[in-house]
Design a protein around this motif. Structure first.
Motif, PDB file in Angstrom:
ATOM      1  N   TYR A   1       0.577  -1.032  -0.008  1.00  0.00           N
ATOM      2  CA  TYR A   1       0.029   0.015   0.425  1.00  0.00           C
ATOM      3  C   TYR A   1       0.394   1.292  -0.037  1.00  0.00           C
ATOM      4  N   SER A   2       0.164   2.331  -0.227  1.00  0.00           N
ATOM      5  CA  SER A   2       1.053   3.739  -0.377  1.00  0.00           C
ATOM      6  C   SER A   2       0.269   4.110   0.426  1.00  0.00           C
ATOM      7  N   PHE A   3       0.868   5.633   0.825  1.00  0.00           N
ATOM      8  CA  PHE A   3       0.370   6.982   1.764  1.00  0.00           C
ATOM      9  C   PHE A   3       0.888   7.789   1.630  1.00  0.00           C
ATOM     10  N   HIS A   4       0.143   8.951   2.331  1.00  0.00           N
ATOM     11  CA  HIS A   4       0.454  11.083   2.536  1.00  0.00           C
ATOM     12  C   HIS A   4       0.251  11.078   3.335  1.00  0.00           C
ATOM     13  N   VAL A   5       0.659  12.086   3.619  1.00  0.00           N
ATOM     14  CA  VAL A   5       0.814  13.199   4.831  1.00  0.00           C
ATOM     15  C   VAL A   5       0.249  13.811   4.332  1.00  0.00           C
ATOM     16  N   THR A   6      -1.510  13.828   4.372  1.00  0.00           N
ATOM     17  CA  THR A   6      -1.999  15.185   4.304  1.00  0.00           C
ATOM     18  C   THR A   6      -2.131  16.422   5.164  1.00  0.00           C
ATOM     19  N   ASP A   7      -1.916  16.135   6.303  1.00  0.00           N
ATOM     20  CA  ASP A   7      -1.037  17.478   7.826  1.00  0.00           C
ATOM     21  C   ASP A   7       0.123  17.275   8.237  1.00  0.00           C
ATOM     22  N   PRO A   8       0.873  17.922   7.744  1.00  0.00           N
ATOM     23  CA  PRO A   8       2.253  18.003   7.861  1.00  0.00           C
ATOM     24  C   PRO A   8       2.435  18.977   9.411  1.00  0.00           C
ATOM     25  N   MET A   9       1.864  18.802   9.519  1.00  0.00           N
ATOM     26  CA  MET A   9       1.872  19.672  11.205  1.00  0.00           C
ATOM     27  C   MET A   9       0.952  18.931  12.253  1.00  0.00           C
ATOM     28  N   MET A  10      -0.124  18.811  12.020  1.00  0.00           N
ATOM     29  CA  MET A  10      -0.674  17.250  12.559  1.00  0.00           C
ATOM     30  C   MET A  10      -0.300  16.394  13.135  1.00  0.00           C
TER      31      MET A  10
END
Length: 397
Positions: A165-174
């Motif tokens: 699977y792949s993922f990404h950071v949607t809210d870098p501050m969180m």
């Protein structure tokens, strides 16, 4: 303390010679999620001064696929998600360049505004971090012994499978506040993937349960990656998106198969289904088993006689009549119909029979009388007539 748009990426190669303090980060690899920015001094001397203090007028460059966050005493005070160059100054409010991430960062922006002190003077610890916002690939996962109620066989089996699977950071501050924090240098993917894999495996149980309720057959599951992905996104949204600022993007199964015990059950059910629909095949199967048993009996080390005695005991106890199965399912021979009265003839000896020769005296059955005009065949009891009852013409003797 904010960022002012100062230059574009077209001058990235030589801005280090133009400004005294220049903070830059090379492209982040697939294995690095967050990396701390360091100062580069003009002239290439390598003197990096104090990296935990951002001086007034410092230039910061942001590459594609990165988000820059400015941290003061462990709290995010500004950020930018837009590619380009920026100048850092103390006397303005946080600029907060959102770029394409405006909707995802909405909550985080409001949180920063509430705690920001306009015109503040930098304290003892300021840092710049670059967060990898690209899709993070090649994250392996697997699961085993997940119960699944298959609609085809109405049987609970246990599935096992693996994939990526792949993922990404949607809210870098969180992600920074809840996951990585003030890392000294960089936060690598390997630090969190074990936890993500365990949670993904745990969610496969309710996901497969939902697909089972929809009547999905087990061998159709590998083609349902998109459906499984959407259900996983929904189920993981609280833990991943709302608490860590990450989201699963793609899912691909390399294999989904029943375990060995379940496969044996499925094969037995498939075999039973074939034999229940075709008695001839069942009879052939039992006959083959009997033949194999005879061969084994002949090789019995205790003697063929003992082997055949055991085989006869098993045969007597069996409830399947092979001959009957074969008889019921094989084409039955057609019986000859009983002869009608018109097929019989009376011999000159007085015996009535339907044979070609009289069994009493051996006389041959006479040829039937036939009308030469219309072809009417006279029954034996009408053979003495001189005119055809069908056309009325005189019959030649």
């Amino acid at each position: 303390m904010g960022l002012i748009k100062a230059f574009t990426d077209s001058v990235f190669n030589y801005i280090g010679d133009m400004w005294e303090d220049y903070i830059y980060c090379d492209s982040l690899s697939n294995d690095i999620l967050v990396k701390k920015g360091h100062k580069r001094r003009s002239g290439g001397s390598g003197d990096r001064d104090n990296d935990n203090v951002i001086t007034e007028g410092s230039r910061i460059a942001v590459n594609a696929g990165q988000m820059l966050i400015v941290v003061e005493n462990g709290q995010v005070v500004d950020f930018t998600a837009e590619q380009g160059g920026y100048e850092y100054t103390w006397g303005i409010e946080p600029s907060m360049f959102c770029g394409d991430m405006k909707d995802a960062l909405k909550v985080s922006v409001e949180r920063i505004k509430e705690r920001f002190k306009f015109g503040g003077i930098p304290s003892n610890d300021q840092r710049v971090y670059f967060v990898n916002t690209k899709e993070i690939f090649d994250n392996r996962f697997g699961f085993g012994k997940v119960p699944y109620r298959d609609s085809e066989f109405n049987l609970t089996i246990f599935l096992q499978g693996f994939g990526v699977y792949s993922f990404h950071v949607t809210d870098p501050m969180m992600f920074y506040e809840n996951v990585c924090g003030n890392v000294a240098e960089q936060y690598e993917k390997s630090t969190i993937t074990a936890q993500l894999r365990a949670e993904l495996q745990n969610e496969m149980l309710p996901v497969l349960g939902e697909l089972s309720n929809r009547g999905m057959q087990y061998d159709q599951l590998p083609q349902q990656s998109e459906v499984i992905l959407e259900i996983l996104k929904e189920n993981l949204s609280r833990k991943w998106r709302d608490e860590r600022g990450i989201e699963i993007m793609t899912l691909a199964f390399s294999n989904i198969m029943p375990d060995d015990d379940s496969l044996d059950k499925i094969r037995d059910l498939q075999e039973s289904r074939v034999y229940s629909d075709n008695k001839a095949m069942l009879g052939a199967r039992v006959g083959a088993a009997s033949a194999n048993a005879m061969e084994s009996a002949a090789e019995n080390p205790a003697g063929a006689v003992n082997g055949f005695m055991g085989m006869n005991m098993a045969r007597n106890a069996a409830t399947v009549d092979v001959a009957e199965l074969m008889r019921d399912s094989s084409p039955q021979p057609q019986k000859s119909p009983a002869p009608s009265d018109s097929d019989t003839w009376t011999c000159t000896c007085g015996m009535v029979n339907h044979m070609a020769f009289c069994p009493n005296c051996g006389s041959k059955c006479p040829e039937p009388k036939k009308c030469s005009s219309c072809g009417f065949v006279f029954p034996q009891e009408l053979s003495g007539m001189k005119f055809c009852p069908n056309c009325g013409n005189k019959v030649e003797e």
